[in-house]
Design an enzyme around this catalytic site. Structure first.
Site, mmCIF file in Angstrom:
data_model
loop_
_atom_site.group_PDB
_atom_site.id
_atom_site.type_symbol
_atom_site.label_atom_id
_atom_site.label_comp_id
_atom_site.label_asym_id
_atom_site.label_seq_id
_atom_site.Cartn_x
_atom_site.Cartn_y
_atom_site.Cartn_z
ATOM 1 N N ALA C 255 0.817 -1.207 0.000
ATOM 2 C CA ALA C 255 0.000 0.000 0.000
ATOM 3 C C ALA C 255 0.858 1.266 0.000
ATOM 4 O O ALA C 255 2.088 1.215 0.090
ATOM 5 C CB ALA C 255 -0.940 -0.023 1.192
ATOM 6 N N HIS C 256 0.178 2.394 -0.064
ATOM 7 C CA HIS C 256 0.907 3.662 -0.211
ATOM 8 C C HIS C 256 1.795 3.972 0.985
ATOM 9 O O HIS C 256 1.448 3.709 2.109
ATOM 10 C CB HIS C 256 -0.039 4.823 -0.491
ATOM 11 C CG HIS C 256 -1.176 5.015 0.429
ATOM 12 N ND1 HIS C 256 -2.069 6.044 0.259
ATOM 13 C CD2 HIS C 256 -1.591 4.319 1.504
ATOM 14 C CE1 HIS C 256 -2.973 5.966 1.209
ATOM 15 N NE2 HIS C 256 -2.708 4.949 1.964
#
Lengths: 361, 361, 361
Positions: C255-256
């Site tokens: 994820a980011h």
């Protein structure tokens, strides 16, 4: 394209405290902001950063501002935009800045794209290189379809939608307005449906899995976002339905004939089996698995890595996952769990023993 | 293209009860069927729907029909096709109706496709826009390869196979007849193999993971279906093998040198680590994980979300997943589990205490 | 292109025992090797195979060779290359053989590719059919980009990298040298970030999830490998970072704003939530889930299927997964676990009872 605070509040609301002519030309976190930046305070624990930030202005709640003033802080040099939800305000302003900074893309169909003559593509839509749009598809106003996307026959893409490169949307699906689909997502693939047709037992078993044709579609409401490499299967007979404002992360599997209620968010690596209905405003954690043919109510939260095997009609938070601990320690607990019936039997024996000795004198 | 029941049974078997000239022109569930529809009764609990359905005819077992007659129902207006497996019968008929309704696709290679001159493409095959077929690939009769598919050098696609858009099949793979591959699936990617070559401890550790070239292929038997965004890695030296009639759902990972036995079904989000062999007629539930180098026997069922870390040579059903319950309740149980050794110790102490007091008088 | 052992050791190191002029023309496992093959002994349990193999030469450690000699084996006919790490040696030789056997690919841009005039493509790079390279992208020396790949504007691909078909790399990402990306992987998709902006309770709840623009990029260090259909989201404001020599398997979600430390390996189906930092030399097992905003230290091992919900700063092995057992047995244990508080209460009652009876006489 800097904004004055006055321009900002005219567009996004909020009350200015400080100089309305002050300009902001970008966004940054409090601790990284420079003199031209708009920052935001979403979490009270960062209040001290408001005193030290170099930001030109800070998005803040009434309550946080009052607390700052109560501290007797010298806020003369500061400017604020007061709003009940600084984080959402920040997000909306950021969208405008980002859109302004993005390179212009001209509307039109890239010469390399393969668009069936019977498809209807709005004049304001942008179709990228090597895109395939099959017969009867309808591409709405201001839609942007990036390279290598496949849009099957009869599928409709609602206005303002953005389909990133390498997305596949099968035939007979319908996306409403402003849907965002990240790369690699697949919408409308066949559901996993087979009728067993076997006879005999053991090595003598013969037969086949007979494929059930999947003739439903996928309906996706407005303002839905679908993450990279996520898969949403078409329905067997009726449609798979994703209601409006649902947000789905990457690598999520949504099986045939599911219905996901509005505003529900589903985190990465989750999987929802066939014909399950999830209510509105739910939060499904990462890597959660939900079995098929269940009903999950509104406002249900399932924490990450949990497995749901029964319907959860009532709002609330549900869990079945353990947090990782030291491996050796875990193995000791796991071994005892496997033999927990023996512990129970030992307790039973003790109880029988005690009872046979009579009540304490 | 309606069928009379007589035409239907001539093609698919079964015994007619009622008017053999009655026509059916489509399929529907019992409760949604209209006068031209063929419906089916697969689950006895829907028996009452047979009495009220508007369907022209119903697929039914001998047993269910006998029960209906036993109820003294007036079945004069009804027509039945009696078959031991109404659901599979329904699926087979549905396939024919769906195929008839699908738009005709002409055989041939789309002008935009990039097909190496040394590839052999059958004249009855259909190659879609922007497809790439590399040198030496062999595309069988009646194969349909949709837009943006990549077929690597030397790969063979068996007759009647259907490869949906955006699928990638690397070089040196072989699919037998009638394989269906849904969009985004990747077949033949490099297995995850690296030789550790490190020296030193802690911060002083240096070296590298040396990539093991993956020179095996992937062999896929006839009548296999592979779901959207599923990945099947090529073997390191020998092949990864998916035997005939295996059905694999979306977002499944099958690592290098696995062998999946015939008729086995694998539900979405499952992952099988390298060199594991799964027997025939197994059912692997959604999000199941199976460790590497294991042997799973025939007729093994692993329920959803379970993890398999040891071989399971014997037929049976295996589980290691908990169902989600109320979060606070779960946390209480989980805390006690983490300290289950303390419960055990308390039981031990009680036993010692009791024993030291002698047997009950 | 056979090598003599002398040529081999000149290139890859090691000490020859036996005839230096002996030639090897391929690689094979000990038990499958023929007279022209180089085999390797990585695991002492296969020592007996060294005595029977038909391989021309065997890669072996000093220790294993000494043991063989100690057995008094007649090794006159054998040739050995002695090296501290036969498996890594084998991998390096295999790379050379495989590269030599691969068909030549000429540098240059396929005429069907769509490369923006402002992109810089090295003359030694190979760009396949239907590839899209957007404005300002930079493709390094000897890079190979296969069919249907999308490279967004301003993205840089370091020298010697290999991007397999159907990969999507969004704008503003940077890959250093020798990165390998398997098919279907997506790099730089939007992180899953939304600001909740809702008011009201229950059915009266209204509002929306406001998308947080994701303006960070993805930075990927040298010698990273990324598996098929894996997704790596771009950062919200700062970058998502994969350090050098990280190896990521298929269907992994990162994820980011994660940072993955050098040399860490992540097995298939794992998911790492946003802003989590993983140290160097970690091993993350298959289907592991790691929550967001955590810090995982160096040399941490998380075993397959475990869930991590707290930071793990210390090196060690961590687990929270159970192995699948017989379904009925599991259900009995699970039911007792759900009621483990009742067992605890029964122990408490016993303790109270015992205590009230006084210490044993």
């Amino acid at each position: 394209m800097p904004f004055t605070l006055e321009q900002l509040t005219a567009r996004f609301g909020g009350r200015i405290e400080g100089d309305p002519a002050r300009e902001v030309g970008g966004l940054a976190p409090l601790d990284q902001a420079g003199p031209g930046h708009l920052a935001f305070l979403a979490n009270p624990k960062y209040l001290p950063q408001v005193e030290t930030t170099r930001a030109a202005a800070v998005l803040i709640t009434e309550e946080a501002l009052a607390e700052l003033k109560g501290r007797g802080d010298a806020l003369a040099e500061r400017a604020f935009v007061v709003t009940p939800n600084p984080y959402a305000y920040f997000a909306r302003v950021a969208q405008v800045f980002v859109a302004a900074a993005a390179p212009r893309v001209s509307a039109g169909i890239h010469p390399s794209a393969s668009v069936d003559p019977s498809a209807r593509v709005a004049e304001t839509a942008t179709i990228g290189p090597f895109v395939v749009v099959e017969a009867g598809a309808v591409i709405g106003e201001h839609v942007r379809i990036d390279a290598h996307v496949f849009i099957g026959r009869g599928t409709a893409i609602g206005e303002g939608s953005r389909i990133y490169p390498n997305v596949t949307i099968y035939h007979g699906c319908a996306l409403e307005a402003r849907v965002i689909v990240q790369s690699g997502a697949v919408i409308g693939s066949d559901g996993f449906g087979f009728a067993p047709d076997f006879t005999g037992e053991g090595d003598a078993r013969t037969g086949e899995w007979v494929k059930i044709p999947q003739v439903g579609g996928v309906k996706i409401g407005a303002d839905v976002e679908i993450g990279a490499n996520t898969t949403i299967d078409r329905g067997a007979m009726a449609d798979t339905v994703i209601e409006h404002d649902v947000k789905i992360d990457n690598l999520v599997q949504i099986a045939h004939n599911c219905r996901i209620g509005a505003y529900t968010v589903i985190a990465g690596c989750a999987g929802i089996a066939g014909s399950t209905t999830i209510g509105r405003h739910c939060m499904i954690g990462g890597a959660v698995g939900i079995a098929g043919h269940l009903k999950i109510g509104d406002f249900v939260i399932v924490t990450a890595k949990s497995g749901v095997s029964k319907s959860l009609p009532k709002a609330g938070m549900y869990t079945s996952a353990f947090p990782a601990v030291d491996h050796a320690e875990w193995n000791r607990s796991a071994a005892l769990l496997r033999n927990i019936d023996k512990l129970r039997d030992r307790i039973k024996a003790l109880e029988a023993n005690i009872q046979s000795k009579g009540a304490p004198e």
